[in-house]
Enzyme design. Structure first.
Site, PDB file in Angstrom:
ATOM      1  N   GLU A  21       0.826  -1.207   0.000  1.00  0.00           N
ATOM      2  CA  GLU A  21       0.000   0.000   0.000  1.00  0.00           C
ATOM      3  C   GLU A  21       0.864   1.262   0.000  1.00  0.00           C
ATOM      4  OE1 GLU A  21      -2.323   1.754   3.542  1.00  0.00           O
ATOM      5  OE2 GLU A  21      -3.465   0.003   2.890  1.00  0.00           O
ATOM      6  N   TYR A  74       7.574  18.559   8.834  1.00  0.00           N
ATOM      7  CA  TYR A  74       8.459  17.448   9.178  1.00  0.00           C
ATOM      8  C   TYR A  74       9.950  17.805   9.151  1.00  0.00           C
ATOM      9  CZ  TYR A  74       4.227  14.927   7.673  1.00  0.00           C
ATOM     10  OH  TYR A  74       2.945  14.490   7.498  1.00  0.00           O
ATOM     11  N   CYS A  96       2.872  35.219   5.819  1.00  0.00           N
ATOM     12  CA  CYS A  96       3.111  36.007   7.030  1.00  0.00           C
ATOM     13  C   CYS A  96       3.246  35.024   8.189  1.00  0.00           C
ATOM     14  CB  CYS A  96       1.951  36.978   7.252  1.00  0.00           C
ATOM     15  SG  CYS A  96       2.219  38.111   8.624  1.00  0.00           S
TER      16      CYS A  96
END
Length: 418
Positions: free
Chosen positions: A264, A307, A338
């Site tokens: 998968e 991450y 911003c």
């Protein structure tokens, strides 16, 4: 002008310049040839099931359908995308719904189309059983350990919300609601190494030995690594299959029946196919830093901010001049938001990092590589910025597969509400 730095795509810098002159920046570009190549690399597995969350454009899904890749959906929206992309839910488990929670509307849809459910919690068994006894189900098992390229991509162990902790707790519900248990599924995280892979294979065998029902399928989940750095080694798919096939044979012998082996993947199939093209709008200096600001931000590509992920960056000069790799700068690459965290060159702790790039000019383009996975699918309207176009290179032609969102469309959900 040199071709694209880093590898892979069959289109050139000149092709990119033509695309941006037509559609503007920022934009995504995917190479279908790479996706097809990655599909073929996994051909030893009985079933390839694409983790749609990694890249959910319906035209990408159509490509997977053409090559007999099945779909893993994790939301009602992803089910609808699969439906519009030619997948038929009554056909040999074309689509499986995977989740640890199922909302009422989603439950009604999976019952309507008889979509098999990969169940990740005991409460889900009760909720599904009351509405649809006899439903085809999988069990997603938490093997009590996990691993990922980031803590945020670790999907196993006691700190993970994913999967059923104790498979024995599921058995009374399977009996009570006469569920048809198809198979067991494990996915411990994104970016799994071989040491952890061996543990997962052993854990799958152990879970089958505990299982009171004879299954037909096991799923290896995803998590195959992607070589984001230029010197990264690609995953050894043959070794990956060897370990899982060995586990499959043990399970098959124990159950005395053939066992189908599914995989998968998400990132593995699409990450290397995609690039994000952005225009340099500002170059500014402080005492010790040079900042390059481009017109895409973490509203478009959030992986570096979320991450600390690395994406190789190359330069395409707007004027077609040759890139001088001997004339370089050390710069921090940022977006327009911003937001202090809108930085493409940072690590997982949020520390600002620099990247050595050829000397650039305002109006040149930066190409962020290997952004085909968790790029467009994780993008947002933060700072009220419209979603950007997606372009697919297929059959030696460029096709727009998502146009740029307009400001009118962005505001449409709010206008005339009161």
């Amino acid at each position: 002008m040199s071709g694209l730095l880093k590898k892979k795509q069959r289109f050139s810098c000149n092709d990119i310049l033509k695309i941006v002159s037509k559609y503007g920046t920022p934009l995504w570009v995917y190479d279908s040839n790479i996706i097809v190549k990655k599909i073929k690399e996994l051909s030893q597995f009985d079933v390839i099931r694409f983790a749609q969350k990694s890249c959910s454009n319906i035209h990408i899904l159509n490509l997977f359908y053409k090559y007999n890749v099945k779909i893993d959906a994790v939301s009602l929206g992803e089910i609808e995308r699969a439906l519009i992309s030619k997948y038929r839910f009554t056909m040999d488990q074309d689509v499986v719904f995977t989740s640890d929670i199922i909302e009422r509307e989603t439950l009604n849809k999976v019952v309507q189309y008889k979509i098999p459910i990969n169940i990740g919690s005991i409460d889900m068994l009760e909720q599904v059983g009351k509405i649809s006894p006899g439903h085809n189900i999988w069990l997603r098992i938490n093997p009590k350990f996990g691993h990922g390229h980031s803590k945020k991509t670790n999907t196993g162990g006691e700190n993970s919300k994913h999967g059923i902790w104790d498979i024995n707790l599921a058995f009374p519900y399977i009996t009570k609601y006469n569920f048809k248990l198809i198979g067991l599924h494990m996915h411990i995280g994104s970016g799994v190494d071989y040491c952890h892979l061996k543990r997962v294979c052993k854990a799958m065998i152990d879970q089958v030995l505990q299982c009171k029902f004879k299954i037909h399928v096991i799923s290896a989940g995803g998590g195959l690594t992607v070589p984001y750095h230029c010197n990264d080694e690609p995953v050894n798919v043959k070794n990956y299959f060897f370990l899982w096939n060995k586990a499959r044979k043990i399970i098959s012998n124990y159950l005395n029946r053939p066992i189908r082996l599914e995989i998968e993947p998400g990132r593995f199939l699409v990450a290397e196919s995609g690039i994000l093209v952005s225009e340099i709008r500002v170059i500014k200096k402080t005492n010790n830093r040079t900042f390059i600001l481009v017109d895409s931000g973490f509203n478009d590509l959030i992986r570096p901010a979320m991450y600390g992920s690395y994406h190789h960056i190359s330069v395409i000069p707007r004027d077609g001049r040759c890139v001088n790799y001997d004339d370089t700068i050390e710069a921090v690459v940022c977006g327009p938001l911003c937001e202090s965290g809108d930085v493409f060159t940072q690590n997982e702790y949020g520390d600002i990092k620099t990247r050595i790039l050829p000397n650039v000019q305002i109006g040149d383009f930066l190409v962020f590589h290997d952004t085909g996975a968790y790029g467009a699918s994780m993008s947002s309207n933060y700072n009220s910025r419209p979603l950007i176009p997606e372009i697919l290179f297929k059959d030696n032609e460029f096709h727009i597969i998502r146009r740029r969102q307009t400001m009118k469309e962005l505001l449409e959900l709010e206008i005339n509400c009161i």
